[in-house]
Design a protein around this motif. Sequence first.
Motif, mmCIF file in Angstrom:
data_model
loop_
_atom_site.group_PDB
_atom_site.id
_atom_site.type_symbol
_atom_site.label_atom_id
_atom_site.label_comp_id
_atom_site.label_asym_id
_atom_site.label_seq_id
_atom_site.Cartn_x
_atom_site.Cartn_y
_atom_site.Cartn_z
ATOM 1 N N ARG A 169 0.824 -1.215 0.000
ATOM 2 C CA ARG A 169 0.000 0.000 0.000
ATOM 3 C C ARG A 169 0.852 1.257 0.000
ATOM 4 O O ARG A 169 1.979 1.271 0.513
ATOM 5 N N THR A 170 0.277 2.277 -0.566
ATOM 6 C CA THR A 170 0.902 3.596 -0.571
ATOM 7 C C THR A 170 0.276 4.500 0.475
ATOM 8 O O THR A 170 0.843 5.542 0.802
ATOM 9 N N VAL A 171 -0.906 4.145 0.973
ATOM 10 C CA VAL A 171 -1.555 4.929 2.020
ATOM 11 C C VAL A 171 -0.824 4.726 3.336
ATOM 12 O O VAL A 171 -0.266 3.657 3.601
ATOM 13 N N LEU A 172 -0.810 5.758 4.166
ATOM 14 C CA LEU A 172 -0.154 5.656 5.461
ATOM 15 C C LEU A 172 -1.054 4.933 6.450
ATOM 16 O O LEU A 172 -2.248 5.233 6.535
ATOM 17 N N PRO A 173 -0.523 4.000 7.237
ATOM 18 C CA PRO A 173 -1.315 3.399 8.304
ATOM 19 C C PRO A 173 -1.787 4.471 9.291
ATOM 20 O O PRO A 173 -1.107 5.483 9.505
ATOM 21 N N ASP A 174 -2.931 4.235 9.899
ATOM 22 C CA ASP A 174 -3.537 5.237 10.781
ATOM 23 C C ASP A 174 -2.645 5.618 11.953
ATOM 24 O O ASP A 174 -2.674 6.768 12.418
ATOM 25 N N ASP A 175 -1.849 4.663 12.462
ATOM 26 C CA ASP A 175 -1.018 5.001 13.612
ATOM 27 C C ASP A 175 0.057 6.013 13.243
ATOM 28 O O ASP A 175 0.461 6.836 14.079
ATOM 29 N N VAL A 176 0.501 6.002 11.995
ATOM 30 C CA VAL A 176 1.469 7.009 11.546
ATOM 31 C C VAL A 176 0.803 8.379 11.507
ATOM 32 O O VAL A 176 1.366 9.385 11.968
ATOM 33 N N THR A 177 -0.407 8.424 10.959
ATOM 34 C CA THR A 177 -1.127 9.697 10.878
ATOM 35 C C THR A 177 -1.391 10.272 12.263
ATOM 36 O O THR A 177 -1.153 11.464 12.516
ATOM 37 N N SER A 178 -1.896 9.436 13.180
ATOM 38 C CA SER A 178 -2.229 9.944 14.509
ATOM 39 C C SER A 178 -0.984 10.376 15.276
ATOM 40 O O SER A 178 -1.008 11.376 16.004
ATOM 41 N N THR A 179 0.120 9.656 15.101
ATOM 42 C CA THR A 179 1.357 10.031 15.787
ATOM 43 C C THR A 179 1.894 11.354 15.267
ATOM 44 O O THR A 179 2.298 12.231 16.046
ATOM 45 N N TYR A 180 1.907 11.518 13.946
ATOM 46 C CA TYR A 180 2.386 12.772 13.365
ATOM 47 C C TYR A 180 1.490 13.938 13.787
ATOM 48 O O TYR A 180 1.967 15.023 14.132
ATOM 49 N N LEU A 181 0.186 13.695 13.787
ATOM 50 C CA LEU A 181 -0.757 14.732 14.189
ATOM 51 C C LEU A 181 -0.551 15.100 15.651
ATOM 52 O O LEU A 181 -0.547 16.290 16.014
ATOM 53 N N ALA A 182 -0.367 14.101 16.516
ATOM 54 C CA ALA A 182 -0.135 14.374 17.937
ATOM 55 C C ALA A 182 1.134 15.190 18.135
ATOM 56 O O ALA A 182 1.171 16.133 18.940
ATOM 57 N N THR A 183 2.184 14.841 17.404
ATOM 58 C CA THR A 183 3.442 15.574 17.508
ATOM 59 C C THR A 183 3.243 17.042 17.150
ATOM 60 O O THR A 183 3.774 17.941 17.828
ATOM 61 N N ASN A 184 2.458 17.306 16.098
ATOM 62 C CA ASN A 184 2.206 18.681 15.682
ATOM 63 C C ASN A 184 1.343 19.434 16.693
ATOM 64 O O ASN A 184 1.553 20.623 16.935
ATOM 65 N N ILE A 185 0.366 18.736 17.277
ATOM 66 C CA ILE A 185 -0.488 19.389 18.279
ATOM 67 C C ILE A 185 0.333 19.776 19.507
ATOM 68 O O ILE A 185 0.220 20.891 20.037
ATOM 69 N N ILE A 186 1.185 18.858 19.962
ATOM 70 C CA ILE A 186 2.008 19.138 21.139
ATOM 71 C C ILE A 186 2.976 20.288 20.853
ATOM 72 O O ILE A 186 3.184 21.172 21.697
ATOM 73 N N ALA A 187 3.558 20.296 19.642
ATOM 74 C CA ALA A 187 4.459 21.388 19.272
ATOM 75 C C ALA A 187 3.708 22.717 19.215
ATOM 76 O O ALA A 187 4.219 23.758 19.653
ATOM 77 N N ARG A 188 2.495 22.691 18.717
ATOM 78 C CA ARG A 188 1.682 23.909 18.642
ATOM 79 C C ARG A 188 1.354 24.411 20.049
ATOM 80 O O ARG A 188 1.406 25.616 20.320
ATOM 81 N N ARG A 189 1.044 23.476 20.946
ATOM 82 C CA ARG A 189 0.788 23.838 22.344
ATOM 83 C C ARG A 189 2.015 24.471 22.977
ATOM 84 O O ARG A 189 1.936 25.499 23.668
ATOM 85 N N ASP A 190 3.172 23.851 22.727
ATOM 86 C CA ASP A 190 4.401 24.317 23.367
ATOM 87 C C ASP A 190 4.856 25.680 22.855
ATOM 88 O O ASP A 190 5.613 26.380 23.534
#
Length: 758
Positions: A169-190
């Motif tokens: 598959r070329t689509v990203l597994p959901d755990d990759v998406t959620s992890t990347y999104l969480a990283t961005n949210i935490i960075a935005r918070r910080d």
Amino acid sequence: MGRSKWNRPVSALIAVSVIVAGCSSDDDSSSESTVAPATTEASAPTTEEGLTGEGLELGLLAPSPGLLATLFLGQERGSGFAVDDVNDGGGVLEGPLAITNSVAEPGAEPTANVQAAVDAGAQSLIGPGGSTDIIEVRDEIASLGSTACSASASLPGATLGQEDLSLVRTVLPDDVTSTYLATNIIARRDEVAPGAAWKVAIVARSDAYGQSVGNSLAAILQSAGLQPAVIGYNPRRVTFTGTAQEVVALDPDLSILVTYEEGANLLSALVTAGVDPAKMVGLDAFFQPRIADLATAGTSADAVDGFQALGAMGNKAFLERLYDDDPNGQVANAAQAYDCAVMLSLATATVDAGEADSLAQALIDVTGDGVTCTTYADCLDKLNAGENINYDGVSGQIQLDENGDPTFARFTTAMLEGGVVSTIESTDVNIADIRRQQEAYAAAAFYTQLQLALQYLGFYTGPINGINTPETQAALAAFQASVGLPPSGVWDEATAAAMATALGEDAALLAESTRDIQQLMTDLGYYAGPIDGIWNQELTDAIKALQRDLGVPETGVFDSATLQAIYAQGLATGSATTTTVPPEATVPPATTVPPETAPPVTTPPVTAPPETTTPPPLDPTQPTLQEALAADGRFTGYLRLLQAAGYPDDFNRLAAYTLFAPTDEALAAAGVDVDALIAADTPDELFALLAGTAAEGRFTTAGLSDPANSPLEMVSGERFDLVVEADGRLTIDGSTIESPEIAAKNGIIHAITSLDLS
């Protein structure tokens, strides 16, 4: 039923029925068939001069009419672009590339579409489109000796355990998406408030995709000290006023929208309710070029300015190519489908040249080590020159691993400015650098299924958020008490066995998430037992060993204290690929959580609710809703409408519905022409109409007569009054409900014998 449920779409479509009848022969107008053709030409090959060789036939696995049909249009567009570029770039084996849609028939077995595509001559496949039944579909692909590349089936672990690699598959597994999104949210918070316990509203579809991404995101954010709240909604929802009010009541610092094509309606409701668009982030669906107009009904598109979108949309040039081609077209998963088609074409050439033993291995080879190339023509030239290639596609660097998953991710961000999607930027990320918190994802997946199971059995009424909350523990304790087990509220081997018995064949959903935890604990070195989806004492002991190494209470389940400790240790070690240490290793003092800073135990002792709250056990021998409607014989028209709108997929989920089903006589008396409704091919109106005939949960006649349940919220988001009329009739929105109700394994059916279309 009443005006809000049936009259608006039906009044327009009754007029359509007159036109359809006038333009069709008698034979056409009396047809009972609702089955789409097995195959349709999606993209005719543009055979260039000199392309006279063998060519390549690909089958594009299209979903049946339903929740994925609209989103699938992006894959059609992306694969169509690939046909043009491949044929303009030299074709495949000196012949043209052709891609043909294979459309799933409503209600058919998930594997039937694979068989139909292969029977129609497809040499390889693009698909499947969704994660539901992906393992079964994957195994069917292997049994037929075919190979598939999925552009949208994102369930983590779906490629693992293949005896012979047949699905990549070329689509990203959901755990990759959620992890990347969480990283961005935490960075935005910080950036604005380092370490603050931000409140994050995660508004997500209550389906496999929404719960997978949304609930795992919540688990990671909670582990990091934020305060996430999952606000789920039925994928059939069209009215989001109530959902928006829930978000406003939460007063979040940030809202994340995990949606598909209904995203515009959701965004509109949120902005109307006063939620700041600059404090919202939407995923892939919000890259639709007209999203601002759709969300504001064209009145003031700049009202959503500042809204951000983040997704795996491919690079900016490809996204703009899609926009230029059709400003109104679907773009989700287009880049992934394009790359699937190009990769299959290049791999076919590699196999033909004798440079790979199998097509699946060739797919790994053409995206692995070698000379980088970014267009089909350039890659083909390099292959013909005897070079090894590394195809970097429009969806990213790809570089498939041995399981067939991408090892690189290309995330695209954009912002709505002046009512249009702008400031588009793409970033390539090595998945190994962000794939953390596997434990949080596995725990979220397990507790999501457990909450669904407890809800299905009648013990749980809380949010489906994938977090082991006290409310979840209390519901589990009530279940344990009902089957004669100690009401500890803690999952264990005996509880798992009792739950499997209670769920019957539906227990397979819990087995999948258990298997994922077994695999995770095996990978971490704590578990050596069978990976069979059956919870055993050895798995409990493995989790306790992990907890012992982390210095948290040994509960034998992934509770919040465990996940917080894992997150804290990951920060201390700076680990990119794993956050735990196998038992045989010694945890250095610097990487452990000191006792005084260890996360508090957030799992208090629980007791079973009073016995009066224990629901009667379900009868696994009862028919499903679909089977009950068919067996009754009075609902043939309503059942055909449900099938045309893809509702059988909804009923296959671990969820219960109450249906208000109009009889054939009621439809006829109200002038509803079922054939015309289906032939009109207006899915949005059909979906909205049917969503107003279903409510989530089980409501008996006695329950409907209880004033506390009126008005009743439907799947659509609308709320309808339940009234006991002076003559004793029970009505919903003015339409008569007949007694007695019809019980089904996954819900209740109430016959509607008189439709009020006034």
